[in-house]
Design a protein around this motif. Structure first.
Motif, PDB file in Angstrom:
ATOM      1  N   ASN A  81       0.817  -1.210   0.000  1.00 21.19           N
ATOM      2  CA  ASN A  81       0.000   0.000   0.000  1.00 21.19           C
ATOM      3  C   ASN A  81       0.850   1.259   0.000  1.00 21.19           C
ATOM      4  OD1 ASN A  81      -2.405  -1.531   0.221  1.00 21.19           O
ATOM      5  ND2 ASN A  81      -2.021  -1.802   2.404  1.00 21.19           N
ATOM      6  N   GLY A  82       0.634   2.101  -0.990  1.00 26.27           N
ATOM      7  CA  GLY A  82       1.297   3.395  -1.024  1.00 26.27           C
ATOM      8  C   GLY A  82       2.793   3.331  -1.195  1.00 26.27           C
ATOM      9  N   PHE A  83       3.306   2.308  -1.871  1.00 26.86           N
ATOM     10  CA  PHE A  83       4.755   2.123  -1.972  1.00 26.86           C
ATOM     11  C   PHE A  83       5.435   3.331  -2.595  1.00 26.86           C
ATOM     12  CE2 PHE A  83       8.306   1.096  -4.767  1.00 26.86           C
ATOM     13  CZ  PHE A  83       9.223   0.649  -3.852  1.00 26.86           C
ATOM     14  N   VAL A  84       4.991   3.740  -3.773  1.00 31.07           N
ATOM     15  CA  VAL A  84       5.679   4.807  -4.491  1.00 31.07           C
ATOM     16  C   VAL A  84       5.613   6.115  -3.721  1.00 31.07           C
ATOM     17  CG1 VAL A  84       5.705   6.193  -6.588  1.00 31.07           C
ATOM     18  CG2 VAL A  84       5.361   3.732  -6.748  1.00 31.07           C
ATOM     19  N   LYS A  85       4.423   6.475  -3.218  1.00 29.79           N
ATOM     20  CA  LYS A  85       4.263   7.726  -2.489  1.00 29.79           C
ATOM     21  C   LYS A  85       5.122   7.731  -1.231  1.00 29.79           C
ATOM     22  CE  LYS A  85       0.800  10.694  -0.280  1.00 29.79           C
ATOM     23  NZ  LYS A  85      -0.636  10.854   0.041  1.00 29.79           N
ATOM     24  N   TYR A  86       5.123   6.630  -0.490  1.00 30.21           N
ATOM     25  CA  TYR A  86       5.871   6.560   0.764  1.00 30.21           C
ATOM     26  C   TYR A  86       7.368   6.622   0.499  1.00 30.21           C
ATOM     27  CZ  TYR A  86       7.056   5.075   5.512  1.00 30.21           C
ATOM     28  OH  TYR A  86       7.558   5.014   6.783  1.00 30.21           O
ATOM     29  N   ASN A  87       7.839   5.859  -0.494  1.00 30.97           N
ATOM     30  CA  ASN A  87       9.274   5.772  -0.746  1.00 30.97           C
ATOM     31  C   ASN A  87       9.842   6.967  -1.481  1.00 30.97           C
ATOM     32  OD1 ASN A  87      10.660   2.984   0.000  1.00 30.97           O
ATOM     33  ND2 ASN A  87       8.488   2.649  -0.359  1.00 30.97           N
ATOM     34  N   ASP A  88       9.004   7.762  -2.133  1.00 29.58           N
ATOM     35  CA  ASP A  88       9.491   8.969  -2.780  1.00 29.58           C
ATOM     36  C   ASP A  88      10.091   9.945  -1.768  1.00 29.58           C
ATOM     37  OD1 ASP A  88       9.323   8.551  -5.459  1.00 29.58           O
ATOM     38  OD2 ASP A  88       7.796  10.066  -5.848  1.00 29.58           O
ATOM     39  N   GLN A  89       9.734   9.796  -0.495  1.00 31.73           N
ATOM     40  CA  GLN A  89      10.343  10.624   0.544  1.00 31.73           C
ATOM     41  C   GLN A  89      11.785  10.198   0.807  1.00 31.73           C
ATOM     42  OE1 GLN A  89       7.786  10.728   4.049  1.00 31.73           O
ATOM     43  NE2 GLN A  89       6.032  10.240   2.781  1.00 31.73           N
ATOM     44  N   LEU A  90      12.126   8.959   0.461  1.00 30.99           N
ATOM     45  CA  LEU A  90      13.464   8.423   0.701  1.00 30.99           C
ATOM     46  C   LEU A  90      14.299   8.401  -0.572  1.00 30.99           C
ATOM     47  CD1 LEU A  90      12.361   5.329   2.818  1.00 30.99           C
ATOM     48  CD2 LEU A  90      13.216   7.499   3.697  1.00 30.99           C
ATOM     49  N   PHE A  91      13.698   7.907  -1.645  1.00 33.11           N
ATOM     50  CA  PHE A  91      14.402   7.696  -2.906  1.00 33.11           C
ATOM     51  C   PHE A  91      13.349   7.724  -4.001  1.00 33.11           C
ATOM     52  CE2 PHE A  91      16.928   4.900  -5.868  1.00 33.11           C
ATOM     53  CZ  PHE A  91      18.081   5.669  -5.905  1.00 33.11           C
ATOM     54  N   ARG A  92      13.342   8.775  -4.788  1.00 30.58           N
ATOM     55  CA  ARG A  92      12.275   8.979  -5.761  1.00 30.58           C
ATOM     56  C   ARG A  92      12.212   7.838  -6.781  1.00 30.58           C
ATOM     57  NH1 ARG A  92      13.449  14.065  -8.864  1.00 30.58           N
ATOM     58  NH2 ARG A  92      15.502  13.081  -8.850  1.00 30.58           N
ATOM     59  N   PHE A  93      11.036   7.613  -7.317  1.00 29.51           N
ATOM     60  CA  PHE A  93      10.925   6.573  -8.332  1.00 29.51           C
ATOM     61  C   PHE A  93      11.732   6.956  -9.570  1.00 29.51           C
ATOM     62  CE2 PHE A  93       8.958   3.678 -11.386  1.00 29.51           C
ATOM     63  CZ  PHE A  93       9.015   2.506 -10.652  1.00 29.51           C
ATOM     64  N   ALA A  94      11.859   8.252  -9.823  1.00 25.86           N
ATOM     65  CA  ALA A  94      12.726   8.704 -10.922  1.00 25.86           C
ATOM     66  C   ALA A  94      14.170   8.276 -10.676  1.00 25.86           C
ATOM     67  CB  ALA A  94      12.640  10.219 -11.083  1.00 25.86           C
ATOM     68  N   ASP A  95      14.598   8.229  -9.406  1.00 27.52           N
ATOM     69  CA  ASP A  95      15.941   7.755  -9.081  1.00 27.52           C
ATOM     70  C   ASP A  95      16.046   6.245  -9.291  1.00 27.52           C
ATOM     71  OD1 ASP A  95      16.979  10.285  -8.352  1.00 27.52           O
ATOM     72  OD2 ASP A  95      16.017  10.131  -6.392  1.00 27.52           O
ATOM     73  N   GLN A  96      14.972   5.525  -8.987  1.00 24.80           N
ATOM     74  CA  GLN A  96      14.949   4.093  -9.287  1.00 24.80           C
ATOM     75  C   GLN A  96      15.131   3.872 -10.796  1.00 24.80           C
ATOM     76  OE1 GLN A  96      14.915   1.618  -7.124  1.00 24.80           O
ATOM     77  NE2 GLN A  96      13.645   2.099  -5.342  1.00 24.80           N
TER      78      GLN A  96
END
Length: 287
Positions: free
Chosen positions: A205-220
């Protein structure tokens, strides 16, 4: 600090188990994964080792691949601490041993601004071991603002542990750099260990939104491109990441994907507890 120029590839090296624990606490650290990385790398002959998300550097300290190592991170305080321990472990310890694990000492040290690198390194290590959960967090002014941890024992490194870490770090070139800069030194037969910031507290649940605070999906996505270049150079990679469908799709390159499991200590009271699943991707040959 900047990465050194690439060295000639030279002959491959034989890796060896060191078993040296990291001297820093680090959220998401991979000490639990070292034995599995040893198993994965057993059929490979590694020339040089790269870890561009250094953090606690558990794999670097746990396994010696025999060649030159390159450790980098965007956290300048972390890299400065490694450099100080690399050069002057006794001086760092002499300063570190004078701190007491009390609330008063903690906030006094947190407020201090030492001028000498060895004193800044001792401060970093002390705060790391006595803060709440060993977190590293700064405010908008770049000031460390994690509260005191109230731990009865702080387990800061001993002089011998710092000397051992120093000896291990002698093989390392250190840099403050974005992970993309790691490619400057990667050559055929090298091994790149990638452990980007992420949390597995919210696998579904909310993986991308939550993790964008740590490491953006653009960085992935940038990381996925970096892996393509690593493969093009006939180098090896091992990457850990969150077990989520978006990650599985992004890093599907025809290599191996393994599910690993660890105890989950991420998040607050509402976060998932128990065992957490992560993905490990690698192009290392099968034994």
């Amino acid at each position: 600090m900047s990465l050194a120029a690439p060295e000639p590839a030279g002959a491959p090296h034989t890796w060896s188990h060191v078993g040296l624990p990291p001297f820093l606490r680090w959220a998401g650290g991979k000490r639990w994964l070292v034995s599995f990385v040893e198993e994965l790398t057993s059929p490979a002959q590694v020339r040089r080792y790269h870890e561009p998300f250094a953090g606690g550097a558990a794999v670097f300290f746990g396994i010696d691949f025999g060649g030159r190592s390159y450790l980098s991170d965007l956290n300048a305080d972390l890299i400065e601490t490694y450099a100080a321990v690399q050069a002057s472990p006794d001086d760092v310890w002499e300063r570190l041993r004078g701190y007491r694990n009390t609330e008063g000492d903690y906030y006094a040290v947190r407020a201090a601004r030492p001028r000498k690198p060895v004193n800044r390194a001792a401060r970093f290590i002390f705060l790391n071991h006595t803060s709440f959960n060993g977190l590293y967090r700064v405010n908008l002014r770049g000031e460390y603002n994690v509260p005191f941890g109230y731990k009865p024992s702080d387990n800061r490194p001993t002089l011998q542990q710092l000397r051992s870490a120093s000896s291990r770090l002698k093989s390392a070139t250190l840099a403050v750099a974005d992970f993309s800069a790691a490619l400057e030194n990667v050559g055929e037969g090298d091994l790149v260990f990638l452990d980007p910031p992420y949390t597995v507290a919210h696998n579904s649940n909310g993986f991308v939104k939550y993790n964008d605070q740590l490491f953006r999906f653009a960085d992935q996505q940038r990381l996925s491109v970096l892996i393509d270049h690593i493969r093009d150079r006939n180098a090896y990679y091992v990457m850990t990441n969150a077990a989520h469908i978006s990650i599985a799709d992004l890093f599907e390159k025809g290599d191996r994907r393994v599910e690993t499991s660890r105890k989950n200590n991420v998040g607050g009271r509402s976060a998932a507890r128990g065992r957490a699943t992560e993905y490990l991707f690698t192009n290392l040959p099968v034994a």
